[in-house]
Design an enzyme around this catalytic site. Sequence first.
Site, PDB file in Angstrom:
ATOM      1  N   ASP A   4     -48.439   2.719  -9.081  1.00  0.00           N
ATOM      2  CA  ASP A   4     -47.925   2.055 -10.289  1.00  0.00           C
ATOM      3  C   ASP A   4     -46.592   2.636 -10.753  1.00  0.00           C
ATOM      4  O   ASP A   4     -46.239   2.543 -11.936  1.00  0.00           O
ATOM      5  CB  ASP A   4     -48.943   2.146 -11.444  1.00  0.00           C
ATOM      6  CG  ASP A   4     -50.336   1.722 -11.033  1.00  0.00           C
ATOM      7  OD1 ASP A   4     -50.467   0.608 -10.483  1.00  0.00           O
ATOM      8  OD2 ASP A   4     -51.292   2.491 -11.244  1.00  0.00           O
ATOM      9  N   GLY A  38     -43.558   1.657  -9.906  1.00  0.00           N
ATOM     10  CA  GLY A  38     -42.475   0.679  -9.981  1.00  0.00           C
ATOM     11  C   GLY A  38     -41.781   0.470  -8.645  1.00  0.00           C
ATOM     12  O   GLY A  38     -40.595   0.139  -8.596  1.00  0.00           O
ATOM     13  N   LYS A  39     -42.516   0.657  -7.550  1.00  0.00           N
ATOM     14  CA  LYS A  39     -41.941   0.531  -6.204  1.00  0.00           C
ATOM     15  C   LYS A  39     -41.412  -0.867  -5.939  1.00  0.00           C
ATOM     16  O   LYS A  39     -40.373  -1.047  -5.301  1.00  0.00           O
ATOM     17  CB  LYS A  39     -42.991   0.877  -5.147  1.00  0.00           C
ATOM     18  CG  LYS A  39     -43.496   2.300  -5.215  1.00  0.00           C
ATOM     19  CD  LYS A  39     -44.553   2.559  -4.167  1.00  0.00           C
ATOM     20  CE  LYS A  39     -45.848   1.821  -4.412  1.00  0.00           C
ATOM     21  NZ  LYS A  39     -46.540   2.199  -5.647  1.00  0.00           N
ATOM     22  N   GLY A  40     -42.146  -1.883  -6.418  1.00  0.00           N
ATOM     23  CA  GLY A  40     -41.754  -3.264  -6.144  1.00  0.00           C
ATOM     24  C   GLY A  40     -40.353  -3.569  -6.630  1.00  0.00           C
ATOM     25  O   GLY A  40     -39.556  -4.202  -5.926  1.00  0.00           O
ATOM     26  N   LYS A  41     -40.053  -3.126  -7.844  1.00  0.00           N
ATOM     27  CA  LYS A  41     -38.714  -3.357  -8.385  1.00  0.00           C
ATOM     28  C   LYS A  41     -37.651  -2.724  -7.504  1.00  0.00           C
ATOM     29  O   LYS A  41     -36.602  -3.313  -7.240  1.00  0.00           O
ATOM     30  CB  LYS A  41     -38.603  -2.793  -9.803  1.00  0.00           C
ATOM     31  CG  LYS A  41     -37.162  -2.827 -10.309  1.00  0.00           C
ATOM     32  CD  LYS A  41     -36.940  -2.081 -11.598  1.00  0.00           C
ATOM     33  CE  LYS A  41     -35.440  -1.947 -11.856  1.00  0.00           C
ATOM     34  NZ  LYS A  41     -35.122  -1.390 -13.173  1.00  0.00           N
ATOM     35  N   GLY A  59     -50.130  -4.138  -6.320  1.00  0.00           N
ATOM     36  CA  GLY A  59     -49.642  -5.060  -7.342  1.00  0.00           C
ATOM     37  C   GLY A  59     -48.201  -4.730  -7.660  1.00  0.00           C
ATOM     38  O   GLY A  59     -47.925  -3.818  -8.429  1.00  0.00           O
ATOM     39  N   HIS A  60     -47.279  -5.436  -7.017  1.00  0.00           N
ATOM     40  CA  HIS A  60     -45.853  -5.152  -7.199  1.00  0.00           C
ATOM     41  C   HIS A  60     -45.225  -6.247  -8.061  1.00  0.00           C
ATOM     42  O   HIS A  60     -45.213  -7.420  -7.685  1.00  0.00           O
ATOM     43  CB  HIS A  60     -45.154  -5.051  -5.845  1.00  0.00           C
ATOM     44  CG  HIS A  60     -45.605  -3.856  -5.057  1.00  0.00           C
ATOM     45  ND1 HIS A  60     -45.209  -3.623  -3.762  1.00  0.00           N
ATOM     46  CD2 HIS A  60     -46.417  -2.816  -5.398  1.00  0.00           C
ATOM     47  CE1 HIS A  60     -45.766  -2.501  -3.335  1.00  0.00           C
ATOM     48  NE2 HIS A  60     -46.503  -2.004  -4.311  1.00  0.00           N
ATOM     49  N   GLN A  78     -49.610   1.555  -3.177  1.00  0.00           N
ATOM     50  CA  GLN A  78     -50.276   2.695  -3.811  1.00  0.00           C
ATOM     51  C   GLN A  78     -49.328   3.902  -3.887  1.00  0.00           C
ATOM     52  O   GLN A  78     -48.127   3.744  -3.776  1.00  0.00           O
ATOM     53  CB  GLN A  78     -51.585   3.048  -3.082  1.00  0.00           C
ATOM     54  CG  GLN A  78     -52.681   1.991  -3.203  1.00  0.00           C
ATOM     55  CD  GLN A  78     -52.548   0.873  -2.189  1.00  0.00           C
ATOM     56  OE1 GLN A  78     -52.325   1.106  -1.015  1.00  0.00           O
ATOM     57  NE2 GLN A  78     -52.696  -0.365  -2.631  1.00  0.00           N
ATOM     58  N   LYS A 116     -39.158   4.245 -15.974  1.00  0.00           N
ATOM     59  CA  LYS A 116     -39.731   4.266 -17.323  1.00  0.00           C
ATOM     60  C   LYS A 116     -39.259   5.455 -18.161  1.00  0.00           C
ATOM     61  O   LYS A 116     -40.020   5.993 -18.990  1.00  0.00           O
ATOM     62  CB  LYS A 116     -41.263   4.210 -17.267  1.00  0.00           C
ATOM     63  CG  LYS A 116     -41.793   2.868 -16.762  1.00  0.00           C
ATOM     64  CD  LYS A 116     -43.259   2.687 -17.062  1.00  0.00           C
ATOM     65  CE  LYS A 116     -43.716   1.262 -16.765  1.00  0.00           C
ATOM     66  NZ  LYS A 116     -45.126   1.026 -17.124  1.00  0.00           N
ATOM     67  N   SER A 149     -34.499   3.993 -13.306  1.00  0.00           N
ATOM     68  CA  SER A 149     -34.839   2.661 -13.791  1.00  0.00           C
ATOM     69  C   SER A 149     -34.974   2.710 -15.308  1.00  0.00           C
ATOM     70  O   SER A 149     -35.726   3.528 -15.844  1.00  0.00           O
ATOM     71  CB  SER A 149     -36.148   2.175 -13.168  1.00  0.00           C
ATOM     72  OG  SER A 149     -36.540   0.936 -13.723  1.00  0.00           O
ATOM     73  N   GLY A 204     -35.548  -0.153 -17.223  1.00  0.00           N
ATOM     74  CA  GLY A 204     -36.199  -1.372 -17.680  1.00  0.00           C
ATOM     75  C   GLY A 204     -36.790  -2.105 -16.492  1.00  0.00           C
ATOM     76  O   GLY A 204     -36.500  -1.780 -15.333  1.00  0.00           O
TER      77      GLY A 204
END
Length: 433
Positions: free
Chosen positions: A16, A18-21, A43-44, A227, A334, A416, A418
């Site tokens: 969780d 923020g890898k997807g971003k 869940g990205h 993960q 974050k 990051s 935002g």
Amino acid sequence: MAKGHVVAVIGSQWGDEGKGKLVDLLSEKAQAVVRYQGGHNAGHTLIVNGEKTVLKLVPSGILHKNLTCYIGNGVVVDILALNQEINMLEEKGIDVLNRLKISGACPLLMPYHAMLDKAREEALGNLAIGTTVRGIGPAYEDKVSRRGLRLLDLNNPQKFTKKLEVILDYHNFVLRNYYHQPGFELNQLSDQILEQSKKILPILSDVAANLETHLKSKDNILFEAAQGALLDNDHGTFPFVTSSNTTAGAIANGSGVGPRYLDYVLAVAKAYTTRVGGGPFVTELFDDIGKTLSTKGKEVGTNTGRVRRCGWFDMVAFKRSCLINSTTGLCITKLDVLDGLSEVKICVGYKYNNQISDSPFLDTDQLTNCEPVYETLPGWSENTAKVKKFEQLPNNAVNYIKKLEELSGVPVHIISTGPDRDETVIIQNPFDF
């Protein structure tokens, strides 16, 4: 032509991060983006110009038109979940089937895997691990036991059904006699899976061969982990871990590209720490600050809806993560969640039996009984959200970033500020390293 770069984006905590971003952001310079482990337990979340897209199996580079996305052999694939994701993307006007290739060697995640997963968690009660009950673990078990089905088996319906008959006999026995679940009927299940597979059979491929072509063409390749490293099946807080290897080292096994090709590993970490599910969490906060981090950080699982546990940055665990991933650079996400705190803390040691260690314990019971040893820094009242230049960050926020660099021994290359793609401070792009 200059040599292409091979870059990996990994989660360095308990997921969780923020890898997807970051994968979406860096995909602008890539010709190939590859998922190499996990399943639809990932869940990205991608936000581009305010529009939200949630991915679970499809690599997070899919929003960029001029690249090819790959799902490597290390990923367990639920066909129904994949079809739903492809349909969702197509409804957004994204051409998926012409830009996505999937290894035929991917283990096939079947409905009985999910039923087993859920039954096991329910049977464990308070001792439940906290899985997503999507069937990921049982699917990997079938792979390791050499009884599992693979996507390429779907090319021959008769052969597939015969293989399924033997496997289903085993799983139905366990489901019905041990967990008192209904089990599955062979022909009904076979017909269901074969029907669902029609859309993806044309895009099955030899992903290792595809990636070899990219390497020979000197293309930029981006690997995307699911993960986090602290959930790795070997190096995480066992047994409160996921069922796959989540580290950069798993790229070789999960894609077919050997480790010497890897040029850069970007470790993504929140400016604090979160964890979902059970397991030890040395820096977990149960006070108002913990509630603030949870509320301000919107710490609810993208994929599961579960509330995440929150705590201060755990440098002890993070340094181990950097070691096992051969981390090149860091991305801190974050940072804005810490805005307004009078002080911020970093855990620099674990106290156990009146002794302090700067290395994590392998024993879960020891970890559970550790107390954090903190280094405290002054906080900042200024707003860091949406800042895009490093020199615009508050002095104390800069000092916090520098302290993370100092303690970890790894430079921060991206921050990051935002959730949107462009809400990012890029100090060093991994593809330009």
